[in-house]
Design a protein around this motif. Structure first.
Motif, PDB file in Angstrom:
ATOM      1  N   THR A 219       1.016  -0.771   0.043  1.00 34.51           N
ATOM      2  CA  THR A 219      -0.299  -0.386  -0.361  1.00 34.51           C
ATOM      3  C   THR A 219       1.020   0.817   0.465  1.00 34.51           C
ATOM      4  OG1 THR A 219      -0.343   0.041   2.366  1.00 34.51           O
ATOM      5  CG2 THR A 219      -1.782  -1.001   1.502  1.00 34.51           C
ATOM      6  N   ALA A 223       0.191   4.198  -3.263  1.00 34.34           N
ATOM      7  CA  ALA A 223      -0.584   5.442  -3.155  1.00 34.34           C
ATOM      8  C   ALA A 223      -0.207   6.477  -3.966  1.00 34.34           C
ATOM      9  CB  ALA A 223       0.634   6.146  -1.488  1.00 34.34           C
ATOM     10  N   ALA A 319      -5.086   4.036   3.382  1.00 33.76           N
ATOM     11  CA  ALA A 319      -4.860   5.504   3.435  1.00 33.76           C
ATOM     12  C   ALA A 319      -3.191   5.414   4.284  1.00 33.76           C
ATOM     13  CB  ALA A 319      -6.159   6.155   3.645  1.00 33.76           C
ATOM     14  N   GLN A 320      -3.165   4.664   5.648  1.00 46.13           N
ATOM     15  CA  GLN A 320      -2.536   5.001   6.446  1.00 46.13           C
ATOM     16  C   GLN A 320      -1.606   3.090   6.523  1.00 46.13           C
ATOM     17  OE1 GLN A 320      -5.039   5.023   7.857  1.00 46.13           O
ATOM     18  NE2 GLN A 320      -5.623   6.820   7.702  1.00 46.13           N
ATOM     19  N   GLU A 422      -9.863   9.402  12.646  1.00 48.56           N
ATOM     20  CA  GLU A 422      -9.867   9.547  11.027  1.00 48.56           C
ATOM     21  C   GLU A 422     -11.416   9.908  11.440  1.00 48.56           C
ATOM     22  OE1 GLU A 422     -10.473   5.366   9.381  1.00 48.56           O
ATOM     23  OE2 GLU A 422      -8.916   5.358   8.742  1.00 48.56           O
TER      24      GLU A 422
END
Length: 437
Positions: A219, A223, A319-320, A422
């Protein structure tokens, strides 16, 4: 509440003055990392790492051997005793006795180094891990503006962490997997597909389960890419990993005397938990008490349970990616068959990167005290069971459950903290209750 003070200071971006007992180099706590040239900072961290480990050997000459015999710092797949057993036999026969469980290339690399210099080699590997933490922390700070941890802090914590020090004194082979993992994360942060694939393959070669970090690390590389670019990245990453694994296994086959016995001794014995011996994991007591006819089924269940959340975590927290990677490390540590305290010390360093979540975490002190209790009681209960015979296996397994509860509490608290982070976005509200969400 030292932990809350530390995390609160980090969250506020304050400079932390560490106690001289904790940081023998006051220079690192008195100066910001920005004022020190990187080579100087790396030299200071490496010098600190070497000094505390050599001091340990000088003050306690027999401690390393004692730790290598302990269930807390030694396991069948990481023990230096097993490595020494392999070094004194021929390459083609080192897996015949069922004692050696280390990968062949690691054994051959250590065979090329005189035994008298093995201590220096393990210290050097620890230094490489600490210095790589410096580089990686700088990358993380550039990528995540919310992380204000000083560049030097994770490296210094690793260098002076008692668990890491004692793991080095025991000459546990887990340091090689740690070196590969920290390099894989650093290269994933840098966006290098070939290097990420190489170090993930090496981590999997040394310890099998770290290969699962490939999913969260992917991941990082996906990105800010288009759909077509993501497919290309995944294909390249998969091809590089397969190629590296093939080269490592082919080389292992050759150095093992054209034999595939190393696959069963190094990898299948780990996945099958063939050596049922007391350790800090959750497997040993269960399979020591299990009816024989059910053992294969539950071994498959345990391995599938370890594997099952890895991909969902990578997808949910795409996303993290750093968070997904560290949580996956913790999950592997919780569920793997042969954990040792050196791996706990390595994982705890990564928690420093999540100081923005500290205000959301509800059980920091509870988890810390729980784990301290586990570390203190572990040698006592093991001695009561094995040494004096005044206890039984339930004593030591209770400590394993306490350690598992501590790690599980940290993981659940981290997940809760990230979900709250979040939800709140750029306006954290630490007083919001669950019923208000």
């Amino acid at each position: 509440m030292a932990l809350e003070t530390l995390m609160g200071a980090l969250q506020g971006g304050k400079r932390i003055q560490l106690h001289p007992w904790y940081c023998p180099l006051p220079l690192l706590s008195a100066m910001s990392a920005r004022t020190l040239p990187t080579p100087v900072l790396a030299a200071l961290v490496c010098g600190l790492c070497v000094a505390v480990r050599m001091l340990g050997w000088l003050l306690f000459p027999s401690l390393g051997e004692a730790l290598d015999k302990s269930a807390e710092f030694s396991s069948p797949v990481s023990s230096y005793r097993s490595l020494r057993e392999a070094l004194v036999v021929a390459s083609g026969t080192m897996y015949d006795g069922g004692v050696v469980h280390h990968p062949p290339l690691l054994i051959e690399a250590l065979r090329a180094v005189p035994t008298a210099y093995h201590r220096a080699l393990f210290v050097a590997m620890d230094c490489l891990v600490a210095v790589q933490f410096l580089r990686m922390t700088a990358q993380i700070k550039r990528r995540y503006a919310s992380i204000s941890v000083p560049v030097w802090l994770p490296a210094v914590v690793y260098a002076v962490n008692p668990l890491s020090i004692m793991s080095c004194l025991s000459q546990s082979s887990v340091v090689f997997a740690h070196w590969a993992i920290v390099n894989a994360v650093s290269d994933a942060l840098g966006g290098s597909i070939p290097h990420t694939a190489l170090f993930v393959s090496l981590a999997g070669y040394f310890a099998v389960y770290p290969a699962l970090l490939l999913f969260p690390l992917a991941t990082f590389l996906l990105a800010r890419r288009s759909a077509a670019g993501r497919v290309s990245v995944l294909v390249k990453l998969g091809l590089f990993v397969v190629l590296n694994a093939a080269v490592l296994l082919a080389a292992s086959y050759k150095v093992s005397g054209d034999s595939w016995l190393f696959l069963r001794a190094s990898y299948f014995s780990l996945l099958n938990f063939e050596v049922v011996t007391p350790n800090l994991g959750l497997w040993w007591y269960f399979f020591a008490e299990m009816f024989t006819e059910f053992i294969p089924f539950f071994k498959a269940v345990y391995n599938l349970f370890l594997l099952s959340p890895v991909v969902p975590l990578a997808i949910r927290f795409n996303a993290q990616p750093l968070f997904a990677t560290v949580v996956t490390m913790g999950w592997i540590l919780l569920m793997k068959p042969y954990p040792v305290l050196g791996e706990y010390g390595f994982w705890f360093v990564w928690l420093l990167y999540f100081q923005p979540l500290a205000g959301y975490m509800r059980y920091k002190v509870f988890a810390m005290l729980l784990y301290i209790h586990g570390i203190m009681l572990s040698p006592i209960f093991y001695h009561l069971w094995i040494g004096s015979g005044a206890g039984n296996s339930n004593f030591f397994y209770a400590v394993s459950l306490v350690n598992a509860l501590a790690v599980g509490t940290i993981l659940s608290d981290l997940l809760w903290g990230m979900l709250r982070h979040e939800y709140d976005g750029d306006k954290p509200d630490f007083d919001r209750k669950l019923a208000q969400i």
